[in-house]
Design an enzyme around this catalytic site. Structure first.
Site, PDB file in Angstrom:
ATOM      1  N   ARG A   1     -10.165   0.409   7.946  1.00  0.00           N
ATOM      2  CA  ARG A   1      -9.614  -0.985   8.335  1.00  0.00           C
ATOM      3  C   ARG A   1     -10.423  -1.523   8.793  1.00  0.00           C
ATOM      4  O   ARG A   1     -10.703  -2.379   9.236  1.00  0.00           O
ATOM      5  CB  ARG A   1      -8.154  -1.032   9.097  1.00  0.00           C
ATOM      6  CG  ARG A   1      -6.774  -0.768   8.826  1.00  0.00           C
ATOM      7  CD  ARG A   1      -6.045  -0.951   9.687  1.00  0.00           C
ATOM      8  NE  ARG A   1      -4.690  -1.187   9.234  1.00  0.00           N
ATOM      9  CZ  ARG A   1      -3.442  -0.569   8.806  1.00  0.00           C
ATOM     10  NH1 ARG A   1      -3.845   0.502   7.982  1.00  0.00           N
ATOM     11  NH2 ARG A   1      -2.474  -1.900   8.054  1.00  0.00           N
TER      12      ARG A   1
ATOM     13  N   ARG B   1      11.798  -5.950   5.581  1.00  0.00           N
ATOM     14  CA  ARG B   1      11.724  -4.620   6.333  1.00  0.00           C
ATOM     15  C   ARG B   1      12.345  -4.102   7.542  1.00  0.00           C
ATOM     16  O   ARG B   1      12.318  -3.419   7.331  1.00  0.00           O
ATOM     17  CB  ARG B   1       9.924  -4.449   6.123  1.00  0.00           C
ATOM     18  CG  ARG B   1      10.263  -2.640   6.428  1.00  0.00           C
ATOM     19  CD  ARG B   1       8.445  -1.613   5.626  1.00  0.00           C
ATOM     20  NE  ARG B   1       8.014  -2.892   7.108  1.00  0.00           N
ATOM     21  CZ  ARG B   1       6.404  -2.676   6.103  1.00  0.00           C
ATOM     22  NH1 ARG B   1       5.897  -1.113   5.698  1.00  0.00           N
ATOM     23  NH2 ARG B   1       5.781  -2.983   6.952  1.00  0.00           N
TER      24      ARG B   1
ATOM     25  N   LYS C   1       0.574  -1.034   0.202  1.00  0.00           N
ATOM     26  CA  LYS C   1      -0.155   0.006  -0.189  1.00  0.00           C
ATOM     27  C   LYS C   1       0.809   1.266  -0.320  1.00  0.00           C
ATOM     28  O   LYS C   1       0.905   2.339  -0.645  1.00  0.00           O
ATOM     29  CB  LYS C   1      -0.780   0.406   1.116  1.00  0.00           C
ATOM     30  CG  LYS C   1      -1.970  -1.228   1.437  1.00  0.00           C
ATOM     31  CD  LYS C   1      -2.906  -1.166   2.571  1.00  0.00           C
ATOM     32  CE  LYS C   1      -2.356  -1.377   4.307  1.00  0.00           C
ATOM     33  NZ  LYS C   1      -1.243  -2.769   4.386  1.00  0.00           N
TER      34      LYS C   1
ATOM     35  N   ARG D   1      11.165  -1.347  12.497  1.00  0.00           N
ATOM     36  CA  ARG D   1       9.434  -1.194  13.149  1.00  0.00           C
ATOM     37  C   ARG D   1       9.708  -2.554  14.397  1.00  0.00           C
ATOM     38  O   ARG D   1       9.865  -3.517  13.591  1.00  0.00           O
ATOM     39  CB  ARG D   1       8.481  -0.924  11.609  1.00  0.00           C
ATOM     40  CG  ARG D   1       7.781   0.456  11.471  1.00  0.00           C
ATOM     41  CD  ARG D   1       7.458  -0.169  10.015  1.00  0.00           C
ATOM     42  NE  ARG D   1       5.795  -1.042  10.396  1.00  0.00           N
ATOM     43  CZ  ARG D   1       5.032  -0.444   9.707  1.00  0.00           C
ATOM     44  NH1 ARG D   1       5.209   0.266   8.315  1.00  0.00           N
ATOM     45  NH2 ARG D   1       3.689  -1.048   9.673  1.00  0.00           N
TER      46      ARG D   1
ATOM     47  N   ARG E   1      -0.706  -9.976  12.732  1.00  0.00           N
ATOM     48  CA  ARG E   1      -1.640  -8.629  12.371  1.00  0.00           C
ATOM     49  C   ARG E   1      -2.509  -9.065  11.160  1.00  0.00           C
ATOM     50  O   ARG E   1      -3.561  -8.530  10.322  1.00  0.00           O
ATOM     51  CB  ARG E   1      -0.502  -7.515  11.342  1.00  0.00           C
ATOM     52  CG  ARG E   1       0.196  -6.728  12.341  1.00  0.00           C
ATOM     53  CD  ARG E   1       1.414  -6.469  12.462  1.00  0.00           C
ATOM     54  NE  ARG E   1       1.545  -5.603  11.037  1.00  0.00           N
ATOM     55  CZ  ARG E   1       2.513  -5.053  10.676  1.00  0.00           C
ATOM     56  NH1 ARG E   1       4.011  -5.699  11.067  1.00  0.00           N
ATOM     57  NH2 ARG E   1       2.657  -4.216   9.269  1.00  0.00           N
TER      58      ARG E   1
END
Ligand code: B4P
Length: 189
Positions: free
Chosen positions: A89, A128, A14, A134, A146
């Site tokens: 969401r 990532r 996204k 993160r 998630r």
């Protein structure tokens, strides 16, 4: 005003595709994940509450996110249009967004949904996590949560836009440019 929702599970691309959409269409970008991470970085009490939810892979409350979205949209009322990235969401957020946009006489034009298999999502997020720092990208259990939250709570948002005739499914595997090509065909602006 032309507004686009970019939708998909965590790691579906996204944010990556939003960067290219901004460049091509000159739309104003709102990533709720980025806004929430900025609040965490500020070290506020609210930021600490948000941090504990994100680090468990849970969603932040509808009210909190909606307040941030409203403030952003009102500040940018003269924008050519918006890219809503990671928002809505929940179905409640989607209904709220429709109402809020109708107050300024506009609406969501299209919802682009990136379709990526779970195994690829895990690979992308863990990779990532190695560079971004993160926390929510570094632990497989959090990533799995998630993905579960996405399936249980966020996926019904797709049906909401399908019923409105606004949802476009996009195959989300391939190079970033290949996927962008599929998106621009669907957007046809
Ligand atoms: P987000 O920041 O939205 O995090 P995300 O779902 O992981 O998406 P992101 O945009 O970062 O990643 P992308 O798909 O681009 O949200 C973080 C947290 O904030 C949520 O878990 C939630 O707790 C909270 N939150 C946010 N919005 C909320 C809301 N509306 N309501 C409640 N809570 C909310 O994936 C990118 C990765 O894949 C990158 O590393 C990229 O390099 C890679 N990639 C992209 N395209 C690729 C391709 N074609 N091939 C290979 N790799 C690719």
């Amino acid at each position: 005003m032309y507004s686009l929702v970019i939708f998909g599970p965590p790691g579906s691309g996204k944010g990556t595709q939003s960067e290219k959409l901004i460049e091509k269409y000159g739309l104003t970008h709102l990533s709720t994940g980025d806004v929430l991470r900025a609040e965490i970085k500020s070290g506020s009490e609210l930021g600490n509450q948000i941090k504990s939810l994100i680090e468990k892979g849970e969603l932040v409350s509808d009210e909190m996110v909606q307040e941030m979205v409203k403030a952003f949209v009102m500040k940018n009322k003269d924008a050519k249009g918006f890219i809503f990235d990671g928002f809505p969401r929940t179905v409640a957020q989607a209904q709220w967004l429709d109402n809020m946009l109708s107050e300024i006489s506009t609406s969501v034009n299209i919802m682009i949904s990136l379709d990526v298999p779970d195994d690829e999502l895990r690979i992308r997020l863990l990779s990532r996590g190695k560079v971004s720092g993160r926390q929510d990208d570094q632990d497989e259990a959090i990533i799995n949560n998630r993905i579960d939250v996405y399936k249980n709570t966020t996926l019904p948002v797709m049906e909401y836009y399908q019923k409105a005739g606004k949802a476009k499914g996009i195959h989300g595997l391939g190079t970033i440019d290949e996927i962008f090509g599929r998106i621009t065909e669907a957007v046809a602006l």
